[in-house]
Design a protein around this motif. Structure first.
Motif, short mmCIF file in Angstrom:
data_model
loop_
_atom_site.label_atom_id
_atom_site.label_comp_id
_atom_site.label_asym_id
_atom_site.label_seq_id
_atom_site.Cartn_x
_atom_site.Cartn_y
_atom_site.Cartn_z
N ASP A 45 0.80 -1.24 0.00
CA ASP A 45 0.00 0.00 0.00
C ASP A 45 0.82 1.28 0.00
O ASP A 45 0.37 2.34 0.39
CB ASP A 45 -1.02 -0.02 1.16
N VAL A 46 2.08 1.16 -0.39
CA VAL A 46 2.89 2.39 -0.50
C VAL A 46 2.39 3.18 -1.70
O VAL A 46 2.15 2.62 -2.77
CB VAL A 46 4.37 2.05 -0.73
N GLN A 47 2.21 4.48 -1.47
CA GLN A 47 1.85 5.34 -2.61
C GLN A 47 3.15 5.85 -3.20
O GLN A 47 3.65 6.89 -2.84
CB GLN A 47 0.98 6.51 -2.13
N TRP A 48 3.76 5.08 -4.09
CA TRP A 48 5.10 5.41 -4.58
C TRP A 48 5.12 6.79 -5.21
O TRP A 48 6.10 7.52 -5.08
CB TRP A 48 5.56 4.38 -5.61
N ALA A 49 3.99 7.17 -5.84
CA ALA A 49 3.99 8.44 -6.55
C ALA A 49 4.18 9.62 -5.59
O ALA A 49 5.01 10.50 -5.82
CB ALA A 49 2.66 8.60 -7.29
N SER A 50 3.49 9.57 -4.45
CA SER A 50 3.61 10.70 -3.53
C SER A 50 4.91 10.65 -2.75
O SER A 50 5.34 11.66 -2.20
CB SER A 50 2.41 10.71 -2.56
N GLY A 51 5.53 9.43 -2.67
CA GLY A 51 6.80 9.33 -1.97
C GLY A 51 6.67 9.41 -0.47
O GLY A 51 7.65 9.42 0.25
N GLU A 52 5.40 9.47 0.02
CA GLU A 52 5.19 9.60 1.46
C GLU A 52 4.85 8.24 2.04
O GLU A 52 3.93 7.56 1.58
CB GLU A 52 4.01 10.57 1.71
N TRP A 53 5.57 7.78 3.07
CA TRP A 53 5.20 6.52 3.76
C TRP A 53 5.72 6.60 5.18
O TRP A 53 6.89 6.83 5.41
CB TRP A 53 5.76 5.30 3.03
N GLN A 54 4.81 6.36 6.14
CA GLN A 54 5.14 6.62 7.53
C GLN A 54 5.73 5.40 8.25
O GLN A 54 6.22 5.50 9.34
CB GLN A 54 3.86 7.02 8.32
N HIS A 55 5.64 4.23 7.61
CA HIS A 55 5.82 3.00 8.42
C HIS A 55 7.18 2.34 8.33
O HIS A 55 7.33 1.19 8.69
CB HIS A 55 4.74 1.99 8.03
N TRP A 56 8.17 3.06 7.85
CA TRP A 56 9.50 2.42 7.74
C TRP A 56 9.98 1.87 9.07
O TRP A 56 10.48 0.75 9.16
CB TRP A 56 10.53 3.43 7.20
N GLY A 57 9.78 2.67 10.09
CA GLY A 57 10.25 2.25 11.43
C GLY A 57 9.63 0.92 11.83
O GLY A 57 10.33 -0.02 12.24
N ALA A 58 8.30 0.83 11.67
CA ALA A 58 7.59 -0.40 12.05
C ALA A 58 8.09 -1.57 11.22
O ALA A 58 8.29 -2.68 11.73
CB ALA A 58 6.10 -0.21 11.86
N LEU A 59 8.33 -1.32 9.93
CA LEU A 59 8.78 -2.40 9.04
C LEU A 59 10.12 -2.96 9.50
O LEU A 59 10.30 -4.17 9.68
CB LEU A 59 8.90 -1.88 7.61
#
Ligand code: ADP
Ligand code: MG
Length: 579
Positions: A45-59
């Protein structure tokens, strides 16, 4: 898997640890599989186009937890599997050895030594392999793909089905081919047992074989057996290896089917790239353990036959070590209507007699009339087919082996000497005896004179087979052993029959001293030696045909008088010749 189940029973703590190990290793596999799906879930569910993703830490945190869990579980899982199987096999070996120790001595006469030792070494090692390696590998090899399959199915059912479809015919083929393999293995086992039996006979009988110039014939037989083994092994490789190979081909075919299915889905716009990537990465991870499991599985089925063979050994009835607490009142021996045959043919029939404590009973009769068989029955080497033997009014079956062998002292024709000094060898009769006591027994048994002439006297090592001693000397050592043992019943099986006249006289003297005040049951070839027996039983064809003292038997027309007359004639003839 009954054979293996039974094995698990030998140690409760070992079993618990072993099973815990397998569960831990399965968990470790789960944590090896999870990161792929966590990544897939997170990235789909990453919106690659917007480049915004909050969950790196959790991943990252999730992946790190998986990795640590995998490390810990697999470490402790392997440790538990190893220690658990170690404990199980230790107990199993103990149980086997204990069982073997308690088998009636007759069992060993029926089985080739080579075959028994192969059973105890090769087969036990195979069973050990099952536990320490194969079983965990097979379980893991099956569980890991199963975990993957479930998760993949949740992600995309169609692709998962495509991946697994060719496995079904693969499994069928594998099953069929191992079936033929197993049949070969069973026959191979018999060939191996026979070869090791032949080998032992060849090595232990090499002297006789050479004297008769028969070693070439025996070697040809051995060669043929080994050639058979080689040929059959090649056939088995074909079945076993072929089955695994076909399975591998079909399993890898699953990847191709999956590839084609994916291409079709892609064309129709039904496949998203993350999912596709997941299947590509994980596909091999599913197939490889399955292929390995197939190989292990084939081996496992082969090895289970070893477990079955050992099971058969464990099922052989044993002699009870401790009886039911019945103490024989005295040393009277009674045979009551005893019949027995080694196989279908009756060897002794309806034998009844008693030997009162302190008396001497002699068994005489032609060779093959069943004399030794009666003594073997008394020793519990075999059990009567019908009738009962009792000692001091206690049936042998209720008397433990220990109590029985405490009271019985056997002197046989073939004397077994072990690697060790003369003192060690005689001390077997009574491990507590001091050196002085051992030497006193040797003097009583007329051994002292020849022992002193040995290079190191009483400390001379008697190597395997003790080749350097004559038959009479070995015989007298075994009598010294019996003197130390102080058993109250003495059983003699033609102890002097094979000796030259001079040794005979010495052994006879030793025997007379040994038998003083004891209950004696003896087989004698020369009737002169039993003239003074309290009773003489004449055997012929497995039956008692006459019974009485020497004088009584001589009065009757019959086998005893014939035997006596022919022996007396021989004696007078040879003495006459010497005079
Ligand atoms: P004896 O001591 O009077 O010479 P045995 O008791 O040794 O006679 O043998 C009696 C019969 O039993 C013989 O026919 C012999 O071939 C057979 N026999 C002895 N021992 C065995 C055995 N272990 N297995 C099969 N047959 C045997
Ligand atoms: Mg005999």
């Amino acid at each position: 898997m009954q054979g293996l189940n039974r094995l698990l029973r030998y140690s409760a703590s070992g079993r618990r640890q072993f099973l815990r190990g397998i569960v831990l290793r399965i968990l470790a596999q789960l944590f090896a599989v999870l990161p792929f799906f966590i990544a897939w879930l997170a990235l789909s569910d990453v919106q690659w186009a917007s480049g915004e993703w909050q969950h790196w830490g959790a991943l990252w945190a999730g992946l790190a937890v998986c990795m640590l869990a995998q490390l810990a579980f697999s470490h402790f899982g392997q440790l538990d599997c190893f220690l658990g199987s170690y404990a199980l096999m230790g107990k199993y070996r103990q149980a086997l050895a204990e069982h073997l120790r308690r088998l009636p001595l007759g069992w060993f006469a029926r089985h080739r030594i080579g075959a028994t030792s192969a059973l105890m070494t090769d087969q036990v090692r195979r069973v050990e392999d099952i536990f320490s390696h194969m079983l965990p590998e097979v379980v893991l090899g099956l569980v890991t793909p199963l975990l993957f399959a479930l998760l993949l199915f949740a992600v995309d059912p169609l692709l998962t089905l495509a991946l697994f479809a060719p496995l079904i015919p693969g499994l069928l083929l594998l099953w069929l081919m191992t079936h033929f393999l197993l049949r070969g293995v069973r026959e191979q086992g018999q060939r191996f047992a026979m070869a090791s039996g032949l080998l032992v006979e060849f090595v232990s009988g090499i002297k006789t074989l050479r004297l008769f110039d028969r070693q070439a014939a025996m070697l040809t037989r051995l060669d043929k057996t080994f050639a058979d083994i080689r040929r059959a092994s090649m056939g088995m490789e074909a079945w076993g290896g072929g089955g695994v190979l076909l399975f591998r081909l079909l399993a890898e075919g699953g990847l191709v089917v999956m590839f084609i299915t994916a291409a079709l889905m892609w064309r129709d716009g039904q496949l998203n790239p993350t999912t596709w990537l997941l299947f590509v990465l994980v596909g091999y991870k599913v197939i490889n353990p399955l292929i390995e499991a197939a190989a292990w599985f084939t081996l496992l089925r082969v090895m289970r036959q070893s477990a079955a063979r050992l099971d058969a050994l464990m099922a052989e009835p044993t002699q009870a070590e401790e009886g039911e607490g019945c103490q024989p009142a005295n040393n009277d021996i009674r045979f009551d209507n005893v019949s027995f045959g080694y196989d279908d043919r009756r060897v002794v029939e309806n034998i009844s007699f008693s030997v009162p404590e302190g008396s001497v009973t002699a068994l005489v009769g032609p060779s093959g009339s069943g004399k030794s068989t009666l003594l073997n029955l008394l020793g519990g080497f075999w059990s009567p087919d019908s009738g009962e033997i009792s000692l001091g009014a206690v049936p042998l079956g209720k008397l433990g082996a220990r109590e029985l062998y405490q009271r019985l002292g056997y002197v046989m024709q073939d004397v077994q000497l072990f690697d060790g000094s003369v003192l060690d060898n005689v001390r077997i009769g009574n491990p507590q005896a001091s050196d002085e006591q051992v030497m006193a027994a040797c003097r009583e048994a007329c051994c002292d004179e020849f022992v002193r002439l040995l290079p190191e006297g009483y400390h001379t090592r008697l190597g395997e087979g003790a080749q350097r001693l004559s038959g009479g000397e070995r015989q007298r050592l075994s009598i010294a052993r019996m003197m130390l043992k102080e058993s109250s019943i003495i059983v003699l099986d033609e102890a002097t029959a094979l000796l030259d006249p001079l040794s005979q006289a010495e052994v006879q003297l030793a025997l007379t001293r040994l038998a003083r005040g004891k209950t004696v049951l003896m087989i004698a070839h020369r009737l002169r030696t039993v003239e003074f027996a309290s009773q003489i039983l004449v055997l012929d064809g497995g039956r008692i045909v006459a019974q009485g003292t020497h004088a009584q038997l001589l009065e009757q027309e019959g086998l005893y008088r014939q035997l006596w007359q022919s022996q007396e004639q021989d004696r007078l003839f040879s003495e006459g010749k010497m005079a």
